[in-house]
Each structure stands twice: as structure tokens, then as C-alpha cells.
Design a protein around this motif. Sequence first.
Motif, short mmCIF file in Angstrom:
data_model
loop_
_atom_site.label_atom_id
_atom_site.label_comp_id
_atom_site.label_asym_id
_atom_site.label_seq_id
_atom_site.Cartn_x
_atom_site.Cartn_y
_atom_site.Cartn_z
N THR A 41 0.85 -1.18 0.00
CA THR A 41 0.00 0.00 0.00
C THR A 41 0.89 1.24 0.00
O THR A 41 1.87 1.30 0.74
N TYR A 42 0.54 2.22 -0.82
CA TYR A 42 1.25 3.49 -0.82
C TYR A 42 0.72 4.33 0.33
O TYR A 42 -0.48 4.57 0.42
N LEU A 43 1.64 4.78 1.22
CA LEU A 43 1.24 5.59 2.37
C LEU A 43 1.66 7.03 2.14
O LEU A 43 2.84 7.32 1.91
N ASN A 44 0.70 7.95 2.23
CA ASN A 44 0.97 9.36 2.12
C ASN A 44 1.31 9.88 3.51
O ASN A 44 0.44 9.98 4.35
N VAL A 45 2.59 10.17 3.74
CA VAL A 45 3.04 10.66 5.04
C VAL A 45 3.67 12.03 4.78
O VAL A 45 4.82 12.12 4.36
N GLY A 46 2.88 13.07 5.02
CA GLY A 46 3.35 14.42 4.69
C GLY A 46 3.57 14.52 3.19
O GLY A 46 2.78 14.01 2.40
N PRO A 47 4.67 15.15 2.79
CA PRO A 47 4.89 15.36 1.36
C PRO A 47 5.46 14.15 0.62
O PRO A 47 5.58 14.18 -0.59
N LEU A 48 5.80 13.08 1.35
CA LEU A 48 6.41 11.91 0.71
C LEU A 48 5.47 10.71 0.74
O LEU A 48 4.57 10.63 1.58
N THR A 49 5.72 9.77 -0.15
CA THR A 49 4.96 8.53 -0.22
C THR A 49 5.89 7.38 0.11
O THR A 49 7.01 7.31 -0.41
N TYR A 50 5.44 6.50 0.99
CA TYR A 50 6.23 5.35 1.43
C TYR A 50 5.49 4.07 1.06
O TYR A 50 4.27 4.02 1.13
N GLN A 51 6.27 3.05 0.70
CA GLN A 51 5.69 1.76 0.39
C GLN A 51 6.59 0.65 0.93
O GLN A 51 7.78 0.60 0.60
N VAL A 52 6.03 -0.22 1.77
CA VAL A 52 6.77 -1.38 2.23
C VAL A 52 6.79 -2.37 1.06
O VAL A 52 5.75 -2.87 0.64
N PHE A 89 11.72 -3.52 4.13
CA PHE A 89 12.33 -2.91 2.95
C PHE A 89 11.37 -1.86 2.41
O PHE A 89 10.23 -2.17 2.05
N LEU A 90 11.84 -0.62 2.35
CA LEU A 90 10.98 0.53 2.12
C LEU A 90 11.38 1.28 0.85
O LEU A 90 12.56 1.53 0.61
N SER A 145 20.70 2.15 -8.11
CA SER A 145 21.54 1.80 -6.96
C SER A 145 21.45 0.30 -6.71
O SER A 145 20.56 -0.38 -7.22
N VAL A 146 22.35 -0.21 -5.89
CA VAL A 146 22.34 -1.64 -5.55
C VAL A 146 21.01 -2.02 -4.91
O VAL A 146 20.40 -3.03 -5.26
N ALA A 147 20.53 -1.21 -3.98
CA ALA A 147 19.27 -1.51 -3.29
C ALA A 147 18.08 -1.45 -4.24
O ALA A 147 17.17 -2.26 -4.16
N LEU A 157 15.30 -1.28 6.74
CA LEU A 157 15.24 -0.91 8.14
C LEU A 157 15.33 -2.22 8.90
O LEU A 157 14.51 -3.12 8.69
N LEU A 158 16.33 -2.35 9.77
CA LEU A 158 16.60 -3.61 10.45
C LEU A 158 16.16 -3.54 11.90
O LEU A 158 16.48 -2.59 12.62
N PHE A 159 15.41 -4.55 12.32
CA PHE A 159 14.90 -4.63 13.68
C PHE A 159 15.37 -5.91 14.34
O PHE A 159 15.58 -6.92 13.67
N LYS A 160 15.52 -5.87 15.66
CA LYS A 160 15.67 -7.06 16.49
C LYS A 160 14.32 -7.26 17.17
O LYS A 160 13.87 -6.38 17.90
#
Length: 189
Positions: A41-52, A89-90, A145-147, A157-160
Motif C-alpha cells: 500500500t502506498y502511504l501518504n506521510v506528509g509530502p512523501l509517499t512510502y511503500q513497504v 524494505f521501504l 543503486s544496488v538496493a 530498516l533492520l529490527f531485532k
Amino acid sequence: MPRRVYLRRLTATLFALAAVLALAACGNKPELQTEGDTEGTYLNVGPLTYQVQISRQLNPRDTEDQTYLQDIVPSQARLDTGQTWFGVFLLTLNESDQNQFAASNFAIEDTQDHIYRPIPQSPRNPFTYHPRIIPAGARMPKVDSVASEGVIGGSLLLFKLPTTTLDNRPLEFVVTDQRHHMGRVKLDV
């Protein structure tokens, strides 16, 4: 073939092609929202769009995952008993006409109200998400880029996480920008 039949077929073909192109264009514009039921899902967070792009457990013995787990800050490099590496991965898009600073506040929340933050990674890891200014019309990870060209196509983004957290689903990924705009999406664990 008579000219009249030819023109009818040509006209019908052109109309069909125009309809196909119109329908194809409909799927190109992401639906913007601040909450999403699932990854992708595309998330509108302020002026940017994020997608997992994807979220998943990472296995330090897997060749691909070893690349994602390189250059972890030494104090964070070891898992305790009952912990697992978990990657989100974002993809971040700046579709505005101005440079924008990418969010730096992320969390995973479980159904027991536990909150987990990403651990720091070295800037030497080409897959790691590092907040920065994203130029107008650009994206992170950068194209070519490589990513971006990797199998996942997102910055890590890495979590434990305690392995027991994976039982407390749905897990929600929360993005908060510098102006306190917030977006959240359920992770597919």
C-alpha cells in the motif's frame, strides 16, 4: 480486402488499443492513504509517499541475508536468545516539486502494545535506509543503486524482535516524519 472493411477494422483496432492504454494507465497512479491493510500500500506521510516492498525475518546463515546484515553497529551485532532479525524494505517517493527530507522515525508495534525501533547500521551497507533529502521527483533507494536494482527494490530498516512478537500479529509498521505526519501499515509476517 475492400477499403471500407479495412478502414472499419483499422478503426476498431485503434479504439481497442486506446481502451487498453487508458485502462493500463489507471493502475499507474498509487492510491494515497495514511493507513494500509497490507504491504504494498502506498502511504501518504506528509509530502512523501512510502511503500513497504516486503518485510520478513532475516537468516544470518542465508547468503542473500548476510548482505543485508553486514556492517551492523558492533554493540547491536549479536542476537540474544529468543530474538530474530527482521527487515522492512521501504521505497520512498518524492512526487512533489520540492526537495523533501525523508522520515527518520519508524516503529513496529504488536498487538500487546510493544514498540520496536530499527537498530543503527553503518552507511557502508548499500541496502540500509538512511534518512536524507530526496530531490523533487526522485526516490529512495536511488534508481540504478544496488538496493533499487536488488531483488527487493527497497531500503532496509533492520529490527531485532523477540520471536514471541511474531505471534502477536498483526504487526504494524509506523512511519512518522519530522512534521509528525504519520502512516501505518500491517506487515505480512
